[in-house]
Design a protein around this motif. Sequence first.
Motif, mmCIF file in Angstrom:
data_model
loop_
_atom_site.group_PDB
_atom_site.id
_atom_site.type_symbol
_atom_site.label_atom_id
_atom_site.label_comp_id
_atom_site.label_asym_id
_atom_site.label_seq_id
_atom_site.Cartn_x
_atom_site.Cartn_y
_atom_site.Cartn_z
ATOM 1 N N THR A 1 -8.826 -6.961 -16.262
ATOM 2 C CA THR A 1 -10.230 -6.727 -15.921
ATOM 3 C C THR A 1 -10.257 -6.191 -14.501
ATOM 4 O O THR A 1 -9.372 -6.480 -13.692
ATOM 5 C CB THR A 1 -11.079 -8.012 -16.001
ATOM 6 N N MET A 2 -11.260 -5.402 -14.237
ATOM 7 C CA MET A 2 -11.417 -4.844 -12.902
ATOM 8 C C MET A 2 -12.874 -4.973 -12.498
ATOM 9 O O MET A 2 -13.763 -4.567 -13.230
ATOM 10 C CB MET A 2 -10.977 -3.380 -12.865
ATOM 11 N N GLU A 3 -13.083 -5.558 -11.343
ATOM 12 C CA GLU A 3 -14.422 -5.682 -10.773
ATOM 13 C C GLU A 3 -14.532 -4.697 -9.621
ATOM 14 O O GLU A 3 -13.625 -4.609 -8.780
ATOM 15 C CB GLU A 3 -14.652 -7.103 -10.258
ATOM 16 N N VAL A 4 -15.616 -3.951 -9.579
ATOM 17 C CA VAL A 4 -15.846 -2.985 -8.512
ATOM 18 C C VAL A 4 -16.825 -3.606 -7.522
ATOM 19 O O VAL A 4 -17.922 -3.999 -7.895
ATOM 20 C CB VAL A 4 -16.409 -1.655 -9.065
ATOM 21 N N ARG A 5 -16.391 -3.718 -6.259
ATOM 22 C CA ARG A 5 -17.239 -4.254 -5.197
ATOM 23 C C ARG A 5 -17.430 -3.193 -4.127
ATOM 24 O O ARG A 5 -16.495 -2.485 -3.778
ATOM 25 C CB ARG A 5 -16.591 -5.469 -4.525
ATOM 26 N N LYS A 6 -18.631 -3.108 -3.618
ATOM 27 C CA LYS A 6 -18.941 -2.174 -2.538
ATOM 28 C C LYS A 6 -18.643 -2.870 -1.210
ATOM 29 O O LYS A 6 -19.202 -3.919 -0.915
ATOM 30 C CB LYS A 6 -20.411 -1.793 -2.631
ATOM 31 N N ALA A 7 -17.730 -2.329 -0.404
ATOM 32 C CA ALA A 7 -17.410 -2.894 0.908
ATOM 33 C C ALA A 7 -18.277 -2.263 1.994
ATOM 34 O O ALA A 7 -18.762 -2.946 2.890
ATOM 35 C CB ALA A 7 -15.939 -2.699 1.230
#
Length: 85
Positions: free
Chosen positions: A7-13
């Motif tokens: 699974t891959m979670e995309v987070r905005k830094a």
Amino acid sequence: MIQAAVTMEVRKATPTTSILDIRGEINAYAENVIMDAYTQASSSGARNILLNFSELSYMNSSGIGLLVTLLIRVNRQNSACWLLD
């Protein structure tokens, strides 16, 4: 059809940087998950992609090939990609 064990979670830094948190295994079945996560990150304006491997449990040679393909894709779009652990 075999399911990907990743699974891959995309987070905005920042407005131009996204982090892709990778959990599980990267092998030949992970291609859609990896490319979908990259598309999600880049379509939200990310020019810098950080790959977080801290929860990666396994990667085989097919997985390495997928990451090389991702890096080529990122480079062609004049973006940058970093690997984290």
